[in-house]
Scaffold this motif. Structure first.
Motif, mmCIF file in Angstrom:
data_model
loop_
_atom_site.group_PDB
_atom_site.id
_atom_site.type_symbol
_atom_site.label_atom_id
_atom_site.label_comp_id
_atom_site.label_asym_id
_atom_site.label_seq_id
_atom_site.Cartn_x
_atom_site.Cartn_y
_atom_site.Cartn_z
ATOM 1 N N GLU A 127 0.932 -1.149 0.194
ATOM 2 C CA GLU A 127 -0.018 0.039 -0.185
ATOM 3 C C GLU A 127 0.905 1.188 -0.150
ATOM 4 O O GLU A 127 2.137 1.065 0.316
ATOM 5 N N ARG B 106 -0.631 6.041 -11.841
ATOM 6 C CA ARG B 106 -1.358 5.620 -10.654
ATOM 7 C C ARG B 106 -2.816 6.317 -10.658
ATOM 8 O O ARG B 106 -4.108 5.818 -10.615
ATOM 9 N N GLU B 107 -2.611 7.615 -10.593
ATOM 10 C CA GLU B 107 -3.771 8.395 -10.520
ATOM 11 C C GLU B 107 -4.735 8.409 -11.757
ATOM 12 O O GLU B 107 -6.001 8.668 -11.444
ATOM 13 N N LEU C 191 -6.392 4.990 -11.454
ATOM 14 C CA LEU C 191 -7.373 5.013 -10.151
ATOM 15 C C LEU C 191 -8.670 5.799 -10.582
ATOM 16 O O LEU C 191 -9.790 5.341 -10.054
ATOM 17 N N SER C 192 -8.599 6.845 -11.405
ATOM 18 C CA SER C 192 -9.904 7.360 -12.049
ATOM 19 C C SER C 192 -10.846 6.700 -12.733
ATOM 20 O O SER C 192 -11.966 7.059 -13.038
ATOM 21 N N SER D 282 -11.773 3.902 -11.783
ATOM 22 C CA SER D 282 -12.549 2.852 -10.968
ATOM 23 C C SER D 282 -13.572 3.774 -9.846
ATOM 24 O O SER D 282 -13.090 4.854 -9.599
ATOM 25 N N SER E 27 -12.216 3.579 -4.201
ATOM 26 C CA SER E 27 -10.830 4.086 -3.854
ATOM 27 C C SER E 27 -9.935 2.796 -3.136
ATOM 28 O O SER E 27 -10.614 2.063 -2.336
ATOM 29 N N THR E 28 -8.880 2.505 -3.346
ATOM 30 C CA THR E 28 -7.762 1.524 -2.846
ATOM 31 C C THR E 28 -6.436 2.120 -2.563
ATOM 32 O O THR E 28 -6.052 3.096 -3.152
ATOM 33 N N HIS E 29 -5.890 1.717 -1.641
ATOM 34 C CA HIS E 29 -4.829 2.059 -1.138
ATOM 35 C C HIS E 29 -3.422 1.190 -1.851
ATOM 36 O O HIS E 29 -2.398 1.585 -1.446
ATOM 37 N N LEU F 80 -2.179 -1.161 -9.622
ATOM 38 C CA LEU F 80 -3.582 -1.162 -9.941
ATOM 39 C C LEU F 80 -3.411 -1.713 -11.512
ATOM 40 O O LEU F 80 -2.613 -1.764 -12.183
ATOM 41 N N GLY G 84 -8.399 0.126 -12.575
ATOM 42 C CA GLY G 84 -8.273 0.880 -11.404
ATOM 43 C C GLY G 84 -8.505 0.091 -10.084
ATOM 44 O O GLY G 84 -8.371 0.729 -9.071
#
Length: 302
Positions: A157, A198-199, A202-203, A205, A208-210, A214, A218
Motif C-alpha cells: 500500500e 496511478r492517478e 485510479l480515476s 474505478s 478507492s484503494t490504497h 493497479l 483501477g
C-alpha cells in the motif's frame, strides 16, 4: 463428508488464529487436504480415523504416478502430518499415521535467474508516456530492486512506502513485518507512476484503494496480473527466456551475493526464517566462480 469438512475448517481456523499463517499457506494447505479427501473417497474411506500406513502407501503411489516432484510430495505429506497432529491434539483422532512415513529426499534445484544484460534489456521495453507503461516499469524495478515476493508486492500500500528513507514496510509470510530498502532507479520509477500513472488508473474505478499497483480498470493488481505483465515484457523485449516473479527474486539475491553481500544480510532482505533457505544462492555463486577460475587461471587447464 460433513465430518471431514468440519475437521478441515477447524484446522484452517487453527492456522489463522494460533499459527498466524499467511493466506497463501492456508490456501495451499486447504488444497492439499482436499486432494487427500478426494483420494479417501475413491478408496471408500469416510473417516480420518480409518487412515492407516497401508492406505498412505497407496496414496504415495498415486502421487508418484502423477509424476509430481519430490518437493511437491514432501509438501503434501508435511501438510497432512501437521493436520493429523492438530486432530490428535483436539482428540479427534487417536494417532497420527503420517509419523511413520519417511519424507522423500528433497531436490535442491539451482534457482533460475536473469543475467544482468537480460535485465537491462527488459528495463527498456515499457512506454513511459503511458500509465500502464509507468506501472510496468515501477513493478519491474521494485521486484528486482527489493527481491520481494509477488504476494508481498500485490498487497503493498501507499503508506508502506517511505521515500525519505527509501524503504518499504513489507508484510511477509506469517504476517511478519520487515523493512526493505530500495534504490534510486526504483524510487524514480515509483514516483513517476504514483504521481501520474496511478492517478489516471485510479480515476477509472468507482472504488478507492490504497494498493500501489493497479490494473487497467483501477482495481488492485492480482498475482496472475503481475505474471501476465512480466510475460508481455519479455515478449516485447524479444527475449527467449522464461520469466516469473520469483525469478526476479532469485536474480536479486544472486546478484547481491555475486557482488559480495553476506548471506545474513540477504537472508534478512528476503525475509527468510532460516539461513538454509538463503544458502541455495551460494551454489550459483560457486558455479560462477568455478567458471571464472577455469577460464582465467593459467594452470586451470592443460
Amino acid at each position: 463428508m460433513n465430518e471431514l469438512i468440519y475437521q478441515k475448517n477447524q484446522f484452517v481456523e487453527y492456522l489463522q488464529i494460533e499459527k498466524n499463517a499467511s493466506f497463501l499457506t492456508i490456501d495451499q494447505y486447504k488444497d492439499d487436504i482436499e486432494n487427500f479427501f478426494s483420494f479417501m473417497m475413491s478408496e471408500s474411506i469416510s473417516s480420518l480415523k480409518e487412515v492407516d500406513y497401508s492406505l498412505i502407501r497407496v496414496y504415495l503411489s498415486e502421487l508418484h504416478s502423477k509424476e509430481l516432484s519430490r518437493r511437491s510430495i514432501s509438501r503434501r505429506l508435511s501438510c497432512l502430518r501437521s493436520f493429523y497432529r492438530f486432530l490428535e491434539r483436539e482428540q479427534l483422532v487417536h494417532h497420527n499415521p503420517f509419523l511413520n512415513i519417511r519424507m522423500p529426499k528433497s531436490e535442491n534445484p539451482i534457482p533460475q535467474f536473469f543475467y544482468e544484460e537480460e535485465l537491462e534489456h527488459l528495463f527498456t521495453v515499457s512506454d513511459l508516456t503511458t500509465p500502464l507503461g509507468q506501472r510496468n516499469q515501477a513493478l519491474l524495478e521494485l521486484l528486482y530492486g527489493t527481491g520481494i515476493r509477488v504476494s508481498e508486492c500485490k498487497q503493498l500500500e501507499i503508506s508502506d512506502i517511505d521515500f525519505s528513507l527509501t524503504t518499504l514496510l513489507i508484510t511477509g509470510k506469517g504476517r511478519k513485518e520487515r523493512y526493505v530498502p530500495f534504490g534510486q532507479f526504483a524510487a524514480d520509477a515509483l514516483t513517476d507512476y504514483i504521481e501520474y500513472g496511478r492517478e489516471t488508473l485510479l480515476s477509472k474505478s468507482n472504488n478507492s484503494t490504497h494498493n500501489v499497483f493497479l490494473n487497467a480498470r483501477g482495481g488492485p493488481l492480482t498475482a496472475r496480473g503481475i505474471r501476465m505483465i512480466l510475460d508481455k515484457m519479455v515478449k516485447d523485449a524479444a527475449l527467449t527466456v522464461d520469466i516469473y516473479p520469483h525469478k526476479l527474486r532469485h536474480s536479486f539475491a544472486t546478484h547481491l551475493i555475486n557482488q559480495g553481500a553476506d548471506l545474513r544480510s540477504v537472508q534478512e532482505l528476503l525475509g527468510h526464517e532460516h539461513l538454509s533457505s538463503t544458502q541455495i544462492y551460494t551454489h550459483v555463486t560457486k558455479d560462477r566462480l568455478r567458471n571464472v577460475y577455469m577460464n582465467s587461471h593459467p594452470r586451470a587447464n592443460k
